[in-house]
Enzyme design. Structure first.
Site, PDB file in Angstrom:
ATOM      1  N   CYS A   2     -19.535  10.437  34.391  1.00  0.00           N
ATOM      2  CA  CYS A   2     -18.835   9.760  35.266  1.00  0.00           C
ATOM      3  C   CYS A   2     -17.181  10.026  35.512  1.00  0.00           C
ATOM      4  CB  CYS A   2     -18.949   8.145  34.756  1.00  0.00           C
ATOM      5  SG  CYS A   2     -20.571   7.649  34.514  1.00  0.00           S
ATOM      6  N   ARG A  27     -18.158  14.996  39.768  1.00  0.00           N
ATOM      7  CA  ARG A  27     -18.489  14.920  38.372  1.00  0.00           C
ATOM      8  C   ARG A  27     -20.162  14.030  38.583  1.00  0.00           C
ATOM      9  NH1 ARG A  27     -15.742  15.314  33.926  1.00  0.00           N
ATOM     10  NH2 ARG A  27     -16.901  13.722  33.051  1.00  0.00           N
ATOM     11  N   TRP A  77     -22.125   8.070  37.498  1.00  0.00           N
ATOM     12  CA  TRP A  77     -23.388   8.963  37.425  1.00  0.00           C
ATOM     13  C   TRP A  77     -24.046   8.140  36.665  1.00  0.00           C
ATOM     14  CZ3 TRP A  77     -26.064  12.683  34.584  1.00  0.00           C
ATOM     15  CH2 TRP A  77     -26.796  13.762  35.406  1.00  0.00           C
ATOM     16  N   ASN A 103     -17.267   6.266  30.638  1.00  0.00           N
ATOM     17  CA  ASN A 103     -17.962   7.392  30.828  1.00  0.00           C
ATOM     18  C   ASN A 103     -18.601   7.513  29.244  1.00  0.00           C
ATOM     19  OD1 ASN A 103     -19.370   9.968  31.571  1.00  0.00           O
ATOM     20  ND2 ASN A 103     -17.338  11.007  31.224  1.00  0.00           N
ATOM     21  N   GLY A 104     -19.883   7.923  29.429  1.00  0.00           N
ATOM     22  CA  GLY A 104     -20.649   8.241  27.965  1.00  0.00           C
ATOM     23  C   GLY A 104     -22.003   7.329  27.876  1.00  0.00           C
ATOM     24  N   GLU A 486     -36.931  33.721  33.117  1.00  0.00           N
ATOM     25  CA  GLU A 486     -35.661  32.759  33.634  1.00  0.00           C
ATOM     26  C   GLU A 486     -34.414  33.921  33.541  1.00  0.00           C
ATOM     27  OE1 GLU A 486     -34.975  30.362  34.950  1.00  0.00           O
ATOM     28  OE2 GLU A 486     -32.712  29.962  34.375  1.00  0.00           O
ATOM     29  N   LYS A 490     -32.279  34.565  36.947  1.00  0.00           N
ATOM     30  CA  LYS A 490     -30.903  34.290  37.135  1.00  0.00           C
ATOM     31  C   LYS A 490     -30.321  35.687  37.790  1.00  0.00           C
ATOM     32  CE  LYS A 490     -30.259  30.891  36.729  1.00  0.00           C
ATOM     33  NZ  LYS A 490     -31.386  30.361  36.793  1.00  0.00           N
ATOM     34  N   GLU A 493     -31.381  35.973  41.574  1.00  0.00           N
ATOM     35  CA  GLU A 493     -30.709  35.078  42.730  1.00  0.00           C
ATOM     36  C   GLU A 493     -29.077  35.172  42.741  1.00  0.00           C
ATOM     37  OE1 GLU A 493     -31.324  30.924  42.005  1.00  0.00           O
ATOM     38  OE2 GLU A 493     -31.306  30.907  39.644  1.00  0.00           O
ATOM     39  N   HIS A 509     -50.440  47.415  31.124  1.00  0.00           N
ATOM     40  CA  HIS A 509     -51.523  47.001  32.101  1.00  0.00           C
ATOM     41  C   HIS A 509     -51.209  47.149  33.637  1.00  0.00           C
ATOM     42  CE1 HIS A 509     -54.127  45.467  29.129  1.00  0.00           C
ATOM     43  NE2 HIS A 509     -52.959  44.699  28.431  1.00  0.00           N
ATOM     44  N   LYS A 608     -29.303  24.662  46.809  1.00  0.00           N
ATOM     45  CA  LYS A 608     -29.334  23.830  45.527  1.00  0.00           C
ATOM     46  C   LYS A 608     -30.490  23.099  45.286  1.00  0.00           C
ATOM     47  CE  LYS A 608     -28.195  22.908  41.228  1.00  0.00           C
ATOM     48  NZ  LYS A 608     -28.472  23.710  40.390  1.00  0.00           N
TER      49      LYS A 608
END
Ligand code: AGP
Length: 613
Positions: A2, A27, A77, A103-104, A486, A490, A493, A509, A608
């Site tokens: 937050c 945030r 958030w 926040n937390g 992955e 990365k 993209e 193969h 996104k």
């Protein structure tokens, strides 16, 4: 994650708070609120309008009373409690005089709430944060001043916090405190500020100070003083801020991707916080599926896209190894069109950072339609995926702005491995001591990621030397395979270079035909059990002229003989290794992309969140 802002001694309190909240929206925002405080009066406004919350709050405040020199503001958030106005901060105590923003995560909020309600406190939200308002109220009623009341309250609190408290009975004072979640103090002549991040107050304060863990700060117009939780005076570390506003929103980093790569230790800590009771039971946010139903699960199907699909592939190994349960992993966009068999006892898990990927949502809908129980792994609270699922595990990685997913991946792997441990608990497929050891090992991964982040310049050097390469293969075995996938994604993209991820055993193969001088093969070689097999795969590619880059553990001295470049990581439990081994591959992809002049936060052709099929 937050946003917090506060000011004392201002002649533009409302403007300061609203501008600061607008600066903190990146945030995370599903609701926003402010409280203005002067002697004898606390005035509050709150809005829960998603991404428009701060704009709606601005409208709401057009009727605000004037003449307030102090106030606090918060953009939320959500982690505990839906993003509705009643859960928006600031929260008030029973008297309405004390206002708090936080926040937390207060880990022991349930226990504290019970104690406070037993004393007659009335709660108006379902958040963990509200307990702080009533704890401070208790201490103030006992005659403590605001700073001592906050310090006394924090002595009984477990978890993470960055908070600010005001009281109409001690006006023009803000008391703030920090543990894990960030907090900075700003000063200017006759005015003092508090904020989660520098951007909120960058053009108002002239000096900035970092608040460290377990420090309590009392802000007044003429300045501030600081004590630790034992009441001992301490000094704040002054920050050197020569950023412009845009840089400040990236935390001083060049771009959001670097910021988010570096936030991975905090993301892991937040994902794992408050997940285990004192008796060792692993718990989840909104697990609306009973233990009996979970215990009776016969098969698991994971559906996801992109990076989330790679996290799901890691989860397959953990679920099968620890919970001894059969697992399928489907590309979400394929699942619903293959007429899937969904038998009684099938649990489908949708994995998604945004919780809005239509492929994953549609796959989960199809699974529900066929009778499966469904769990969502989402980084956004109350996302579409979370709302449609029977249960939710939030990854709490904080807002991920860069299109390339980084901190969400490690948080997803951690959340999914936690779920695997929970299922192992319910199915008694692992001894409790082993589960405890694995949980503690999972908690330690953040420190290993932090160690790996400190080696970024060595990785950037390797990328610089390979900047001319055009063809890459990423290979691995066991959980090293999804890590390789992955790493390839990365690089693809971000740099627009051709990169493929493959099981190391698959090269012979077919793909081996593509290996020739100039091709780069990146191998994940951190699992001792797989090492010999991968070394023979590397011998095959080296014999055909490939350039070999390996991700290898610090204690692997012999690896240098078979690799042209070695990216070092700390050794860890193999099942945890994707969360550590992916870090040099993220940095490698980032460095290649920057070297090629790409826009690392906004790669071409991509979004996104993919909300179209
Ligand atoms: C990851 O770097 C990509 N941006 C993309 O593959 C992403 O992981 C995919 O679109 C799934 O998104 P989600 O996790 O929000 O569902």
């Amino acid at each position: 994650m937050c946003g917090i802002i506060g000011v004392v001694g201002s002649n533009d309190t409302l403007g300061t708070l609203l501008q600061g909240l607008a600066r903190l929206e990146y945030r995370g925002y599903d609701s926003a609120g402010i409280a203005l405080v002067r002697p004898g009066q606390t005035w509050r406004a709150r809005c829960a309008s998603g991404t428009e919350s701060v704009a709606a709050l601005r409208v709401e405040c057009e009727d605000a009373p004037t003449g307030f020199r102090s106030g606090i503001g918060h953009t939320r958030w959500a982690t505990h409690g839906a993003p509705e106005a009643q859960n928006a901060h600031p929260h008030l105590d029973c008297s309405g005089a004390i206002a708090i923003i936080h926040n937390g995560i207060i880990e022991n909020h349930t226990e504290l709430r019970g104690q406070l309600e037993a004393k007659g406190h009335i709660f108006s939200s379902v958040t963990d944060s509200e307990v702080l308002a009533h704890l401070v109220e208790e201490s103030r009623a006992a005659g403590l001043d605001l700073m001592e009341a906050v310090r006394a309250s924090l002595l009984v609190v477990r978890g993470a916090f960055a908070l600010a408290v005001m009281d109409a009975n001690e006006a023009d004072v803000i008391v703030a405190a920090r543990r894990i979640s960030p907090l900075v103090v700003g000063t200017a002549p006759g005015v003092t500020y508090i904020a989660s991040d520098v951007p909120a107050i960058l053009d108002r304060a002239s000096a900035f100070y970092a608040v460290d863990d377990d420090e309590v700060v009392r802000l007044a117009p003429e300045g501030f003083r600081v004590i630790d939780l034992e009441g001992v005076p301490v000094r704040l570390h002054q920050l050197t801020i020569d950023w412009n506003l845009e840089t400040a929103e990236k935390g001083g980093y060049d771009d959001f991707m670097t910021k988010e790569i570096n936030e991975q230790p905090d993301a892991l800590r937040a994902t794992l916080l408050d997940r285990r009771r004192r008796d060792g039971t692993i718990t989840f946010d909104e697990m609306r599926i009973s233990d009996d139903e979970l215990r009776d699960v016969k098969r698991v199907v994971l559906v996801a896209a992109g990076t989330s699909h790679h996290a799901a592939l890691v989860a397959k190994y953990a679920l099968e190894r620890w919970a001894r349960i059969g697992v399928d992993v489907d590309i979400a966009s394929e699942y619903r069109y293959r007429d899937p068999i969904v038998e009684i006892g099938t649990l489908v898990i949708g994995v998604s950072q945004s919780g809005e990927t239509i492929d994953t949502i549609q796959a989960m809908r199809e699974a529900k339609r066929r009778g499966a129980r469904v769990i969502a792994i989402s980084n956004i609270v109350d996302s579409s995926l979370a709302r449609e699922a029977d249960a939710v595990i939030y990854t709490r990685a904080g807002l991920e702005v860069s299109v390339a997913s980084t901190k969400a991946f490690v948080a997803q792997v951690a959340a999914l491995e936690l779920l695997a441990l929970r299922l192992a608990q319910l199915r008694a497929t692992l001894p409790p001591d082993d589960i405890d050891a694995l949980f503690l090992g999972l908690k330690a991964v953040g420190a290993q990621v932090k160690t790996t982040l400190e080696r970024r310049s060595a990785v950037a050097q390797v990328a610089a030397e390979l900047i001319g390469a055009r063809d890459f293969f990423f290979i691995g075995r066991h959980v090293g395979y999804p890590t390789a996938l992955e790493g390839a994604l990365k690089l693809k993209e971000l740099s627009y270079l051709h990169a493929e991820g493959y099981p190391a055993g698959e090269l012979k193969h077919g793909p081996l035909a593509l290996i020739e001088p100039g091709v780069v093969v990146v191998a994940v070689v951190t699992d001792r059990a797989m090492r010999e097999k991968i070394l023979s795969n590397l011998a095959e590619v080296k014999a055909r002229g490939a350039t070999v880059v390996v991700v290898a553990t610090d204690d692997d001295e012999a690896i240098g003989a078979v690799a042209d470049y070695v990216l070092r990581v700390p050794a860890t439990e193999p099942m945890f290794s994707p969360m550590v081994d992916i870090v040099p591959l993220q940095i490698f992809a980032y460095s290649m992309a920057r070297g090629l002049g790409r826009n690392v936060d906004r790669p071409r052709n991509l979004a996104k969140t993919v909300t179209v099929e």
